[in-house]
Design a protein around this motif. Structure first.
Motif, mmCIF file in Angstrom:
data_model
loop_
_atom_site.group_PDB
_atom_site.id
_atom_site.type_symbol
_atom_site.label_atom_id
_atom_site.label_comp_id
_atom_site.label_asym_id
_atom_site.label_seq_id
_atom_site.Cartn_x
_atom_site.Cartn_y
_atom_site.Cartn_z
ATOM 1 N N HIS A 35 47.596 59.513 34.512
ATOM 2 C CA HIS A 35 46.506 58.627 34.917
ATOM 3 C C HIS A 35 45.419 59.497 35.537
ATOM 4 C CE1 HIS A 35 49.273 55.291 34.260
ATOM 5 N NE2 HIS A 35 50.178 56.032 34.863
ATOM 6 N N ASP A 37 42.351 58.909 36.408
ATOM 7 C CA ASP A 37 41.539 58.328 37.481
ATOM 8 C C ASP A 37 42.206 58.473 38.845
ATOM 9 O OD1 ASP A 37 43.504 56.662 36.496
ATOM 10 O OD2 ASP A 37 42.369 54.819 36.774
ATOM 11 N N SER A 38 43.516 58.318 38.888
ATOM 12 C CA SER A 38 44.211 58.382 40.176
ATOM 13 C C SER A 38 44.882 59.734 40.408
ATOM 14 C CB SER A 38 45.270 57.280 40.240
ATOM 15 O OG SER A 38 46.201 57.453 39.195
#
Ligand SMILES: [Cu+2]
Length: 68
Positions: A35, A37-38
């Motif tokens: 992921h 984005d995180s």
């Protein structure tokens, strides 16, 4: 087993591929989901073969910082 690594320094699709590829090369790792984005990386693995320490090492060998 499943765990989530926190990886700093991933910024693009290339980073994602590098981290995913390094983890998938480890024996006992069945699935990797990055992921971007995180900075979280979900890993499914067989604990008889792979450890979190090995995963962190593999990520760091690619030049990223595995913090958790
Ligand atoms: Cu990148």
């Amino acid at each position: 087993m499943q765990l989530t690594l926190e990886v700093n320094g991933m910024t693009c699709g290339h980073c994602e591929k590098a981290v995913k590829g390094a983890l998938e090369e480890l024996e006992g790792v069945h699935g990797v989901e990055v992921h971007l984005d995180s900075g979280k990386v979900d890993v499914s693995y067989d604990e008889a073969f792979a450890t979190k320490a090995m995963m962190k090492e593999a990520v760091e060998a690619q030049g990223y910082d595995a913090v958790g």
